[in-house]
Design a protein around this motif. Structure first.
Motif, PDB file in Angstrom:
ATOM      1  N   ALA A   1      -3.257  13.761   6.244  1.00  0.00           N
ATOM      2  CA  ALA A   1      -3.028  13.140   7.571  1.00  0.00           C
ATOM      3  C   ALA A   1      -2.164  14.208   8.259  1.00  0.00           C
TER       4      ALA A   1
ATOM      5  N   ASP B   1      -2.675  12.078   0.630  1.00  0.00           N
ATOM      6  CA  ASP B   1      -3.032  11.124   1.810  1.00  0.00           C
ATOM      7  C   ASP B   1      -1.792  11.845   2.967  1.00  0.00           C
TER       8      ASP B   1
ATOM      9  N   MET C   1       1.005  -1.263  -0.063  1.00  0.00           N
ATOM     10  CA  MET C   1      -0.032  -0.022   0.043  1.00  0.00           C
ATOM     11  C   MET C   1       0.850   1.106  -0.009  1.00  0.00           C
TER      12      MET C   1
ATOM     13  N   THR D   1       0.130   5.746  16.345  1.00  0.00           N
ATOM     14  CA  THR D   1       0.234   4.503  15.829  1.00  0.00           C
ATOM     15  C   THR D   1       0.160   3.263  16.800  1.00  0.00           C
TER      16      THR D   1
ATOM     17  N   GLY E   1      -6.952  -2.604   9.676  1.00  0.00           N
ATOM     18  CA  GLY E   1      -7.000  -1.661   8.432  1.00  0.00           C
ATOM     19  C   GLY E   1      -6.420  -0.197   9.061  1.00  0.00           C
ATOM     20  N   ALA E   2      -6.879  -0.091  10.222  1.00  0.00           N
ATOM     21  CA  ALA E   2      -6.520   1.384  10.858  1.00  0.00           C
ATOM     22  C   ALA E   2      -5.151   1.381  11.206  1.00  0.00           C
TER      23      ALA E   2
ATOM     24  N   ASP F   1       1.711   2.947   7.803  1.00  0.00           N
ATOM     25  CA  ASP F   1       1.970   3.529   6.583  1.00  0.00           C
ATOM     26  C   ASP F   1       2.182   4.985   6.607  1.00  0.00           C
ATOM     27  N   THR F   2       1.429   5.637   7.226  1.00  0.00           N
ATOM     28  CA  THR F   2       1.806   7.147   7.151  1.00  0.00           C
ATOM     29  C   THR F   2       3.162   7.581   8.044  1.00  0.00           C
TER      30      THR F   2
ATOM     31  N   ILE G   1       1.310   5.575  -0.063  1.00  0.00           N
ATOM     32  CA  ILE G   1       0.930   6.636   0.515  1.00  0.00           C
ATOM     33  C   ILE G   1       0.957   7.675  -0.507  1.00  0.00           C
TER      34      ILE G   1
ATOM     35  N   GLU H   1      -2.674  -0.592  10.052  1.00  0.00           N
ATOM     36  CA  GLU H   1      -1.840  -0.632   8.924  1.00  0.00           C
ATOM     37  C   GLU H   1      -2.041   0.782   8.098  1.00  0.00           C
ATOM     38  N   THR H   2      -3.052   1.643   7.991  1.00  0.00           N
ATOM     39  CA  THR H   2      -2.925   2.971   7.698  1.00  0.00           C
ATOM     40  C   THR H   2      -2.001   3.933   8.404  1.00  0.00           C
TER      41      THR H   2
END
Length: 108
Positions: free
Chosen positions: A11, A7, A1, A51, A80-81, A87-88, A3, A83-84
């Motif tokens: 964020a 995005d 995934m 995170t 999912g949250a 990734d951020t 970013i 992982e996002t």
């Protein structure tokens, strides 16, 4: 995934507080860093803390599911949250390292 820039900007805006009051964080009274009580270091610190809490929540939801006390959709949502958020953090780290490398290559 991956970013994207949009995005990452979104964020960053959420973390700094842009958009809470419908404007640019109330820029008329001063800078956003002054209003939130910190600078980039505080932003990164909050980002890492959030995170870590997302990862803990995903782990807790997974443990509940394994024990038969949780919903699968809650586990998927929490993962999912997490992982996002991870990734951020990685995207911000990569950008900071890239900026540092660019600065170090500059000639004086």
């Amino acid at each position: 995934m991956s970013i994207g820039a949009l995005d990452a900007a979104t964020a960053y805006g959420r973390a700094v507080g842009i958009g809470k009051s419908g404007g640019l964080g109330g820029v008329a009274g001063g800078s956003a860093a002054e209003e939130t009580g910190g600078g980039f270091g505080d932003l990164v610190s909050r980002l890492v803390t959030d995170t870590a809490s997302s990862l803990r929540a995903a782990e807790t939801a997974s443990a509940k599911q394994v024990a038969g006390k949780g919903d699968l959709i809650d586990v998927v949502t929490a993962i999912g949250a997490a992982e996002t958020a991870l990734d951020t953090v990685v995207a911000v780290r990569d950008r900071v390292v890239g900026a540092y490398s660019d600065i170090m290559r500059m000639q004086i």
